[in-house]
Scaffold this active site. Structure first.
Site, PDB file in Angstrom:
ATOM      1  N   ARG A  29      33.610  50.824  38.618  1.00 32.42           N
ATOM      2  CA  ARG A  29      33.087  50.814  37.249  1.00 32.42           C
ATOM      3  C   ARG A  29      33.008  49.375  36.705  1.00 32.42           C
ATOM      4  NH1 ARG A  29      34.299  48.763  32.363  1.00 32.42           N
ATOM      5  NH2 ARG A  29      36.491  49.234  32.734  1.00 32.42           N
ATOM      6  N   ASP A  30      34.151  48.767  36.464  1.00 33.23           N
ATOM      7  CA  ASP A  30      34.127  47.434  35.843  1.00 33.23           C
ATOM      8  C   ASP A  30      33.474  46.431  36.784  1.00 33.23           C
ATOM      9  OD1 ASP A  30      34.651  45.268  34.169  1.00 33.23           O
ATOM     10  OD2 ASP A  30      36.688  45.890  33.732  1.00 33.23           O
ATOM     11  N   HIS A  52      45.126  45.237  31.616  1.00 28.49           N
ATOM     12  CA  HIS A  52      43.803  45.101  32.265  1.00 28.49           C
ATOM     13  C   HIS A  52      43.387  43.633  32.125  1.00 28.49           C
ATOM     14  CE1 HIS A  52      39.581  46.788  32.938  1.00 28.49           C
ATOM     15  NE2 HIS A  52      39.269  45.658  32.351  1.00 28.49           N
ATOM     16  N   HIS A 112      41.262  40.313  33.202  1.00 31.19           N
ATOM     17  CA  HIS A 112      40.175  39.652  33.930  1.00 31.19           C
ATOM     18  C   HIS A 112      40.703  38.283  34.357  1.00 31.19           C
ATOM     19  CE1 HIS A 112      36.763  42.440  33.568  1.00 31.19           C
ATOM     20  NE2 HIS A 112      37.536  42.961  32.632  1.00 31.19           N
ATOM     21  N   CYS A 156      32.367  42.147  31.870  1.00 33.02           N
ATOM     22  CA  CYS A 156      31.683  42.941  30.849  1.00 33.02           C
ATOM     23  C   CYS A 156      30.400  42.216  30.475  1.00 33.02           C
ATOM     24  CB  CYS A 156      32.589  43.104  29.624  1.00 33.02           C
ATOM     25  SG  CYS A 156      31.750  43.866  28.234  1.00 33.02           S
ATOM     26  N   ASN A 177      37.797  41.346  37.358  1.00 26.92           N
ATOM     27  CA  ASN A 177      39.195  41.727  37.137  1.00 26.92           C
ATOM     28  C   ASN A 177      40.089  41.027  38.147  1.00 26.92           C
ATOM     29  OD1 ASN A 177      37.427  44.405  36.657  1.00 26.92           O
ATOM     30  ND2 ASN A 177      39.156  44.399  35.286  1.00 26.92           N
TER      31      ASN A 177
END
Ligand code: HMG
Ligand code: MG
Length: 303
Positions: free
Chosen positions: A15-16, A207, A209, A240, A249
């Protein structure tokens, strides 16, 4: 320094990681990669995002991905969900955990989901309630906790207030996002000191990055405060699209290597994870940031 006996990794690469990739991956490739990831011992994978396809074209095949993967027993398959419409598609896709998201800062929230924070909260409340009623667990991401690309400093009171509202809505877990990779270990501990007086550490995830190479250091600072749930991305993919300049990430590969060296259990097989990282690196056609992937390649570990 206190380190936990084991940590729980939430793999967010599909996803990310893929939401920001310039090279379009086929649905079949995404499915193959997710199945490779579930074979590594990872027990949680955020597989896609049911956002508006115009906002994130790279994940417009969310439903086909969710329907196409081979579900491994014991693995939780999660997805990002912005609203009721997204939830309906996620339920059709058989998602186990609904991940809602918003920002602690007004400007990033508006750029990312086209609403003010005040307008976003009722939408999330509806999704969380409906997801739980449908038997899913609910997780919320709070972005820009450690810095906003537009407003820079985000007041702690704003983070506390929003976190309280999200827990009151019934989320099982709150993931604190360092969306632009701006956090440092002292800041991480200061934020956690305040939040852990209000919420159980078992319900908080981090979370990070890795824009400035601080993600692992920040994770250690969080572990020292008793946090054991971390989001990371195979190969270090990610970012993002609505946070300019932010890179991927923390790499799952680097996190697993570090934990193994420090005697912290992750339950993940590093060599299988590295093979999955190499596989997705070949598909994206660009060198991924994971240090362990690059080290493994230089030793020619892949046959
Ligand atoms: P909007 O345009 O304001 O939506 O977008 P709307 O509610 O006004 O609806 C407009 C149209 O979109 C309608 O269609 C809706 O049905 C449709 P029309 O009636 O005009 O034909 N629509 C949808 N279609 C499909 N799926 C949906 C959906 N929702 C509405 N879910 C919206 C609002 C939230 C949808 C949009 O802004 C959006 O999709 N944003 C997502 C942005 C995003 O994915 N960003 C990256 C993820 S966040 C992140 O990476 C941070 C994180 O990793 C943590 C961290 O690092 O900090 C999580
Ligand atoms: Mg993120």
């Amino acid at each position: 320094m206190d380190v936990p006996k084991n940590i729980f990794i939430k793999e967010v690469g599909p996803r990310d990681g893929l939401q920001n990739e310039q090279t379009a991956l086929s649905t079949a490739d995404k499915i193959t990669w997710i199945d490779m990831l579930s074979a590594t011992g990872l027990s949680y994978i955020e597989i896609t995002s049911f956002v508006h396809p115009k906002w994130i074209p790279a994940l417009s095949d969310a439903l086909d991905v969710a329907k196409g993967i081979n579900r491994k027993p014991g693995v939780t398959y999660a997805a990002l969900i912005p609203n009721r419409k997204g939830l309906e598609r996620a339920l059709e896709g058989g998602i186990d955990e609904a991940s809602v998201f918003m920002s602690a800062s007004e400007t990033h929230n508006r750029k990312n989901i086209n609403k003010s924070i005040g307008e976003t909260l009722p939408v999330l409340k509806e999704v969380i309630g409906a997801a739980k009623q449908a038997g899913l667990t609910a997780r919320a991401y709070l972005s820009t906790v450690f810095g906003c690309p537009y407003e820079h400093h985000v007041p702690l009171e704003q983070i506390i207030r929003t976190s309280e509202t999200l827990f009151d809505m019934g989320i099982n877990e709150l993931s604190l996002g360092d969306t632009i990779g701006a956090a440092n270990p002292v800041q991480v501990q200061r934020v956690l000191e305040v939040l852990l007086k209000r919420f159980p550490k078992e319900n908080i995830a981090l979370h990070f990055h890795d824009t400035r190479g601080m993600a692992l250091a920040n994770m250690i600072a969080a572990m020292d405060m008793g946090i054991t749930v971390f989001d990371s991305s195979c190969g270090g993919l990610g970012g993002c699209p609505y946070a300019p300049g932010a890179t991927g990430n923390a790499a799952t590969d680097d996190l697993i290597y570090m934990c193994a060296q420090m005697g912290i259990e992750t339950g993940v097989d590093l060599s299988k994870l590295l093979s999955a990282a190499k596989w997705i690196e070949d598909k994206t056609g660009r060198e991924l940031p994971s240090r362990n992937l690059q080290a493994a390649k230089s030793k020619n570990c892949f046959h």
